[in-house]
Design a protein around this motif. Structure first.
Motif, PDB file in Angstrom:
ATOM      1  N   SER A  36       0.826  -1.204   0.000  1.00 37.63           N
ATOM      2  CA  SER A  36       0.000   0.000   0.000  1.00 37.63           C
ATOM      3  C   SER A  36       0.858   1.251   0.000  1.00 37.63           C
ATOM      4  N   THR A  37       1.880   1.274   0.822  1.00 36.53           N
ATOM      5  CA  THR A  37       2.750   2.442   0.904  1.00 36.53           C
ATOM      6  C   THR A  37       3.514   2.650  -0.394  1.00 36.53           C
ATOM      7  N   LEU A  38       4.044   1.576  -0.968  1.00 33.44           N
ATOM      8  CA  LEU A  38       4.792   1.702  -2.223  1.00 33.44           C
ATOM      9  C   LEU A  38       3.892   2.119  -3.382  1.00 33.44           C
ATOM     10  N   GLU A  39       2.694   1.556  -3.465  1.00 31.18           N
ATOM     11  CA  GLU A  39       1.769   1.929  -4.541  1.00 31.18           C
ATOM     12  C   GLU A  39       1.325   3.373  -4.411  1.00 31.18           C
ATOM     13  N   GLN A  40       1.096   3.811  -3.179  1.00 33.36           N
ATOM     14  CA  GLN A  40       0.707   5.201  -2.958  1.00 33.36           C
ATOM     15  C   GLN A  40       1.805   6.154  -3.408  1.00 33.36           C
ATOM     16  N   THR A  41       3.027   5.861  -3.045  1.00 35.36           N
ATOM     17  CA  THR A  41       4.153   6.700  -3.427  1.00 35.36           C
ATOM     18  C   THR A  41       4.344   6.707  -4.940  1.00 35.36           C
ATOM     19  N   TRP A  73       0.145   5.845   7.875  1.00 36.32           N
ATOM     20  CA  TRP A  73       1.521   6.327   7.887  1.00 36.32           C
ATOM     21  C   TRP A  73       2.002   6.722   6.500  1.00 36.32           C
ATOM     22  N   GLY A  74       1.123   6.664   5.516  1.00 38.27           N
ATOM     23  CA  GLY A  74       1.512   6.934   4.130  1.00 38.27           C
ATOM     24  C   GLY A  74       2.092   8.327   3.963  1.00 38.27           C
TER      25      GLY A  74
END
Length: 85
Positions: A36-41, A73-74
């Motif tokens: 989720s964090t990597l896709e958001q970034t 935490w994104g």
């Protein structure tokens, strides 16, 4: 390991029996959080590059994608929301 209560109808679970399940659950949750964090970034960076290239409609789609990959935490959800305003 023997059961301390042999007359008990339900055998008691020990920590040794549960650690593989707990480890698997934590591994899956950690993988989901990382993705989720990597896709958001990635979606935010894509939106920023599209906006810089003058492709505003495509940038809006990318910023919305970044917002859908929300995690508490994104690092980019606030930036994506600000870019859509």
């Amino acid at each position: 390991m023997s059961d301390p209560h042999p007359d008990s109808p339900v055998p008691r679970a020990t920590a040794r029996q549960w650690w593989p399940v707990v480890t698997a659950v934590l591994l899956v949750l950690g993988s989901m959080a990382t993705r989720s964090t990597l896709e958001q970034t990635h979606a935010f960076d894509e939106g920023a590059s599209l906006q810089a290239a003058g492709k505003v409609d495509d940038a809006i789609v990318a910023y919305r994608r970044a917002l859908r990959w929300y995690t508490p935490w994104g690092p980019r959800h606030a930036d994506a929301a600000a870019a859509l305003r």
